[in-house]
Design an enzyme around this catalytic site. Sequence first.
Site, short mmCIF file in Angstrom:
data_model
loop_
_atom_site.label_atom_id
_atom_site.label_comp_id
_atom_site.label_asym_id
_atom_site.label_seq_id
_atom_site.Cartn_x
_atom_site.Cartn_y
_atom_site.Cartn_z
N LEU A 143 -43.94 21.26 -109.51
CA LEU A 143 -44.82 21.43 -110.65
C LEU A 143 -44.29 20.64 -111.69
O LEU A 143 -42.97 20.70 -111.86
CB LEU A 143 -44.59 23.09 -111.13
N GLU A 144 -45.23 19.76 -112.34
CA GLU A 144 -44.65 19.13 -113.67
C GLU A 144 -45.63 20.05 -114.67
O GLU A 144 -47.01 19.93 -114.68
CB GLU A 144 -45.53 17.78 -113.63
N LEU A 145 -44.98 20.70 -115.71
CA LEU A 145 -45.40 21.55 -116.61
C LEU A 145 -45.52 21.03 -117.83
O LEU A 145 -45.45 19.84 -118.19
CB LEU A 145 -44.93 22.83 -116.49
#
Length: 282
Positions: free
Chosen positions: A47-49
Amino acid sequence: MLGASRMGAAPSASEEGEGEPPLTPSTCTFTRLVAKMAADKIVPVALELGGKSPMVVMGDADLKRAVAGAIAGMRFTRQGQSCTAASRIIVHRSLIDEFLAEMKAAVNAMVMGDPLDEATDIGTIISKQQFEKVKAYIKRGEADGGVAHSLSQVPTDPKLGEGYYVQPVIFTDLPSDSPVITEEIFGPVTALIPFDDYEEAVEIANSSEYGLGATIWTKDLKTAMNAVHRLEAGFVQVNQNLVVLPGLSYGGFKKSGIGKEASLEAMLDHFTHKKTIIINMT
């Protein structure tokens, strides 16, 4: 890729009550749902948040280069709609007045207009919902006592009158707990934060729940090397604020995500299954 300000369903100011800013859903709200779905199937997840990237400008920094880096790092040409936007610019107190003046002059020279016109530097916010959210954050920053330096000019062409244009804003004098400083806005809004010594600068930079990108601007190599290890971010740059090369590992710490992408490391960690093989030929 999932971002805190791109998770939809953030109510507008009018939906929450007159004068109230939108409630920004926590990065973890949607992340937990995705992670739970992955856990139910027992599959890995990357996940790149969101981000609230600090840009630390030491007292010995090249001022003009740092200002140019702030303009590029804030991604004003994308209307600030970037998870690595330099939305917290932490400047040594001895430089902050000159830094603000130089940055205001540079942004005021940028042209707001039709995103399809090659002469345009700054276009429109992506949607009405996001437009209302950004404007509400600006209003909240002013309510918190911050000074909003509004820059550039919204186009006066009647054909562009319905566009979601937001003037770039540089805030000064904001309290450290203002949502403008603590939350990802995903718009052309940044804040200048003064500091007096290196330890204070690192403390301010690391005070965010996010840890995607960070930059340090200094002529002192010892300071730079110390900072790149101490800044709590997955992608740290020295004296530049934009360069991303193919093959570099990219990903964040803390609530900015899990895992890496855009590199061989990411391919090996997230898109392959490792197998151990033992052969006994005796």
